[in-house]
Motif scaffolding. Sequence first.
Motif, PDB file in Angstrom:
ATOM      1  N   SER A 220      43.377 -23.659  24.942  1.00  0.00           N
ATOM      2  CA  SER A 220      42.990 -25.029  24.601  1.00  0.00           C
ATOM      3  C   SER A 220      44.207 -25.851  24.189  1.00  0.00           C
ATOM      4  O   SER A 220      44.371 -27.007  24.616  1.00  0.00           O
ATOM      5  N   ASP A 221      45.075 -25.246  23.372  1.00  0.00           N
ATOM      6  CA  ASP A 221      46.282 -25.958  22.921  1.00  0.00           C
ATOM      7  C   ASP A 221      47.226 -26.250  24.086  1.00  0.00           C
ATOM      8  O   ASP A 221      47.819 -27.339  24.165  1.00  0.00           O
ATOM      9  N   LEU A 222      47.390 -25.284  24.980  1.00  0.00           N
ATOM     10  CA  LEU A 222      48.259 -25.489  26.140  1.00  0.00           C
ATOM     11  C   LEU A 222      47.745 -26.629  27.010  1.00  0.00           C
ATOM     12  O   LEU A 222      48.513 -27.477  27.475  1.00  0.00           O
ATOM     13  N   ARG A 223      46.440 -26.635  27.210  1.00  0.00           N
ATOM     14  CA  ARG A 223      45.840 -27.668  28.055  1.00  0.00           C
ATOM     15  C   ARG A 223      46.029 -29.061  27.458  1.00  0.00           C
ATOM     16  O   ARG A 223      46.459 -29.996  28.152  1.00  0.00           O
ATOM     17  N   SER A 224      45.753 -29.213  26.164  1.00  0.00           N
ATOM     18  CA  SER A 224      45.886 -30.532  25.540  1.00  0.00           C
ATOM     19  C   SER A 224      47.346 -30.966  25.451  1.00  0.00           C
ATOM     20  O   SER A 224      47.671 -32.153  25.643  1.00  0.00           O
ATOM     21  N   THR A 225      48.260 -30.009  25.193  1.00  0.00           N
ATOM     22  CA  THR A 225      49.686 -30.341  25.116  1.00  0.00           C
ATOM     23  C   THR A 225      50.215 -30.770  26.484  1.00  0.00           C
ATOM     24  O   THR A 225      50.992 -31.727  26.604  1.00  0.00           O
ATOM     25  N   GLN A 226      49.788 -30.058  27.526  1.00  0.00           N
ATOM     26  CA  GLN A 226      50.228 -30.409  28.875  1.00  0.00           C
ATOM     27  C   GLN A 226      49.693 -31.779  29.287  1.00  0.00           C
ATOM     28  O   GLN A 226      50.414 -32.587  29.900  1.00  0.00           O
ATOM     29  N   ARG A 228      49.023 -34.312  27.324  1.00  0.00           N
ATOM     30  CA  ARG A 228      49.790 -35.344  26.610  1.00  0.00           C
ATOM     31  C   ARG A 228      51.138 -35.564  27.269  1.00  0.00           C
ATOM     32  O   ARG A 228      51.601 -36.706  27.401  1.00  0.00           O
ATOM     33  N   ALA A 229      51.771 -34.439  27.666  1.00  0.00           N
ATOM     34  CA  ALA A 229      53.084 -34.567  28.306  1.00  0.00           C
ATOM     35  C   ALA A 229      52.966 -35.308  29.639  1.00  0.00           C
ATOM     36  O   ALA A 229      53.812 -36.158  29.979  1.00  0.00           O
ATOM     37  N   GLU A 230      51.939 -35.032  30.420  1.00  0.00           N
ATOM     38  CA  GLU A 230      51.752 -35.708  31.698  1.00  0.00           C
ATOM     39  C   GLU A 230      51.455 -37.192  31.495  1.00  0.00           C
ATOM     40  O   GLU A 230      51.879 -38.034  32.294  1.00  0.00           O
ATOM     41  N   SER A 231      50.736 -37.526  30.411  1.00  0.00           N
ATOM     42  CA  SER A 231      50.433 -38.937  30.144  1.00  0.00           C
ATOM     43  C   SER A 231      51.687 -39.727  29.781  1.00  0.00           C
ATOM     44  O   SER A 231      51.695 -40.956  29.850  1.00  0.00           O
ATOM     45  N   ARG A 232      52.750 -38.999  29.402  1.00  0.00           N
ATOM     46  CA  ARG A 232      54.019 -39.654  29.064  1.00  0.00           C
ATOM     47  C   ARG A 232      54.989 -39.641  30.231  1.00  0.00           C
ATOM     48  O   ARG A 232      56.181 -39.903  30.073  1.00  0.00           O
ATOM     49  N   GLY A 233      54.501 -39.290  31.419  1.00  0.00           N
ATOM     50  CA  GLY A 233      55.329 -39.385  32.608  1.00  0.00           C
ATOM     51  C   GLY A 233      55.941 -38.088  33.080  1.00  0.00           C
ATOM     52  O   GLY A 233      56.680 -38.086  34.066  1.00  0.00           O
ATOM     53  N   LYS A 234      55.659 -36.979  32.440  1.00  0.00           N
ATOM     54  CA  LYS A 234      56.212 -35.697  32.873  1.00  0.00           C
ATOM     55  C   LYS A 234      55.441 -35.195  34.096  1.00  0.00           C
ATOM     56  O   LYS A 234      54.237 -35.434  34.245  1.00  0.00           O
ATOM     57  N   PRO A 236      53.679 -32.283  36.378  1.00  0.00           N
ATOM     58  CA  PRO A 236      52.859 -31.147  35.952  1.00  0.00           C
ATOM     59  C   PRO A 236      53.692 -29.911  35.613  1.00  0.00           C
ATOM     60  O   PRO A 236      53.389 -29.199  34.650  1.00  0.00           O
ATOM     61  N   GLU A 237      54.766 -29.679  36.413  1.00  0.00           N
ATOM     62  CA  GLU A 237      55.605 -28.503  36.148  1.00  0.00           C
ATOM     63  C   GLU A 237      56.355 -28.663  34.825  1.00  0.00           C
ATOM     64  O   GLU A 237      56.440 -27.720  34.024  1.00  0.00           O
ATOM     65  N   GLU A 238      56.922 -29.858  34.588  1.00  0.00           N
ATOM     66  CA  GLU A 238      57.635 -30.101  33.330  1.00  0.00           C
ATOM     67  C   GLU A 238      56.675 -30.040  32.148  1.00  0.00           C
ATOM     68  O   GLU A 238      57.004 -29.468  31.098  1.00  0.00           O
ATOM     69  N   ALA A 239      55.506 -30.608  32.315  1.00  0.00           N
ATOM     70  CA  ALA A 239      54.522 -30.606  31.238  1.00  0.00           C
ATOM     71  C   ALA A 239      54.094 -29.182  30.888  1.00  0.00           C
ATOM     72  O   ALA A 239      53.922 -28.842  29.700  1.00  0.00           O
ATOM     73  N   LYS A 240      53.958 -28.340  31.898  1.00  0.00           N
ATOM     74  CA  LYS A 240      53.566 -26.955  31.649  1.00  0.00           C
ATOM     75  C   LYS A 240      54.647 -26.214  30.886  1.00  0.00           C
ATOM     76  O   LYS A 240      54.353 -25.455  29.944  1.00  0.00           O
ATOM     77  N   GLU A 244      54.210 -24.577  27.116  1.00  0.00           N
ATOM     78  CA  GLU A 244      54.421 -23.162  26.816  1.00  0.00           C
ATOM     79  C   GLU A 244      55.488 -22.961  25.750  1.00  0.00           C
ATOM     80  O   GLU A 244      55.429 -22.003  24.975  1.00  0.00           O
ATOM     81  N   LYS A 245      56.463 -23.899  25.713  1.00  0.00           N
ATOM     82  CA  LYS A 245      57.503 -23.804  24.684  1.00  0.00           C
ATOM     83  C   LYS A 245      56.962 -24.198  23.316  1.00  0.00           C
ATOM     84  O   LYS A 245      57.330 -23.600  22.292  1.00  0.00           O
ATOM     85  N   SER A 246      56.100 -25.189  23.275  1.00  0.00           N
ATOM     86  CA  SER A 246      55.576 -25.675  22.000  1.00  0.00           C
ATOM     87  C   SER A 246      54.402 -24.841  21.481  1.00  0.00           C
ATOM     88  O   SER A 246      54.058 -24.907  20.303  1.00  0.00           O
ATOM     89  N   VAL A 247      53.772 -24.061  22.356  1.00  0.00           N
ATOM     90  CA  VAL A 247      52.658 -23.192  21.947  1.00  0.00           C
ATOM     91  C   VAL A 247      53.004 -21.758  22.348  1.00  0.00           C
ATOM     92  O   VAL A 247      52.483 -21.227  23.329  1.00  0.00           O
ATOM     93  N   PRO A 248      53.898 -21.108  21.611  1.00  0.00           N
ATOM     94  CA  PRO A 248      54.343 -19.758  21.988  1.00  0.00           C
ATOM     95  C   PRO A 248      53.239 -18.731  21.759  1.00  0.00           C
ATOM     96  O   PRO A 248      52.297 -18.962  20.990  1.00  0.00           O
ATOM     97  N   PRO A 249      53.327 -17.594  22.438  1.00  0.00           N
ATOM     98  CA  PRO A 249      52.342 -16.517  22.225  1.00  0.00           C
ATOM     99  C   PRO A 249      52.414 -15.995  20.792  1.00  0.00           C
ATOM    100  O   PRO A 249      53.422 -16.162  20.096  1.00  0.00           O
ATOM    101  N   LEU A 250      51.376 -15.345  20.375  1.00  0.00           N
ATOM    102  CA  LEU A 250      51.326 -14.736  19.045  1.00  0.00           C
ATOM    103  C   LEU A 250      52.322 -13.578  18.985  1.00  0.00           C
ATOM    104  O   LEU A 250      52.362 -12.726  19.870  1.00  0.00           O
ATOM    105  N   THR A 251      53.134 -13.537  17.944  1.00  0.00           N
ATOM    106  CA  THR A 251      54.069 -12.420  17.787  1.00  0.00           C
ATOM    107  C   THR A 251      53.337 -11.200  17.239  1.00  0.00           C
ATOM    108  O   THR A 251      52.229 -11.303  16.707  1.00  0.00           O
TER     109      THR A 251
END
Length: 372
Positions: A220-226, A228-234, A236-240, A244-251
């Motif tokens: 859910s977080d990845l989808r909403s973050t991506q 937002r990034a696309e709405s700012r002109g990124k 799809p590949e850049e937004a993804k 993934e960088k801003s929502v890292p996997p659980l350590t």
Amino acid sequence: MEELQELRRYHDALPGAAPESIGAARSRLASHIHGNRRPRARRIRAVWGLSLTGAAAAALLAVAMTVVPGVTREAPDVPRDEGVEVPHARPSAAVTELRLRPVASARDLAGNAAVLASDEPEWSAGPTQWGYVKTLRAQTRVDGREWLRGEPAVTNTREQWRQLNDKAFATVEKGKLKIFKGSEFEVTYPYLLALPTDADQLLARIYETIDTENARNRASDLRSTQERAESRGKTPEEAKRLAEKSVPPLTRVQRDRWAFQLIAMGMGDAALPPRLRAAMYGAMAEIQGVRYEAKSSDLLKRRGITLYHVLDGYLRDEIFIDPKTYEYLGYRTIVVKDHKDGPFGTMKKGEIHNWDALIKVAVVDEAGQRPR
């Protein structure tokens, strides 16, 4: 008594003897010491040893019977035709002592708790009964104040009732009982009571829960973050990539801490069967990074022992346990090293973020009913 000392000395290397075997050995030894005189028969009266979370079993065996932690009550004389089975007598304290080991680790603690729990009656509370929990909580920033340091200036006592099917809960507000539909608890009774009483299986179930929940939240977080990034002109590949960088996997350490917290929350908010509680200790003991501490004092200044887990060297979650009965006493989160907490400032060593103590727990027949 050299034979008994030998039994104690080699206990850890041998399978645990059944209580009846130990009892027979004691009888033979006594007979030998007293010149093979036949020992006098002793009438053993059935008793219920009611531990903090063993209260639920007894509540079902006697109508309107309520339980206070640490109380031992004798089974009432119940005629057989009333359909209530009087439980068998528990092993003597001497026999139980032989089955316990010195505690020097989390696994020792869990093992002793399992030994004591195995002597408790089977727990069979009904889904429409209510779990009663009374706690004392220290006020901290969670309640709108500063983080606590040292002894709390303000504490609050809370009573709550939860139906074991989690279809309703109740609290006391301004002296009046209020009953609400549904549940406000993250860890529900149906989930808890369905957990295995084998420590390894229980821990596997806990990790499965964490992984499932984390996967759902992260997607859910990845989808909403991506988005937002696309709405700012990124693209799809850049937004993804940004998502993934801003929502890292659980350590692994975070996953272990979540497991510790999930188990602790279950123990703190519910009346549980002794065997389940012991399995929870066993599961905690198998979590990487969980440690044992021999001396502690809880919010009510009760002497205890501790199981704890430290997240990334700075945040310590701990539960307090009675060193004799292995009953759960309470929970605390404390900062053990200064830590920069991103945009939230710095966590300072000594800050207490959560601190509560379990006062009473029982299973009762209706909301508002209290243990006597």
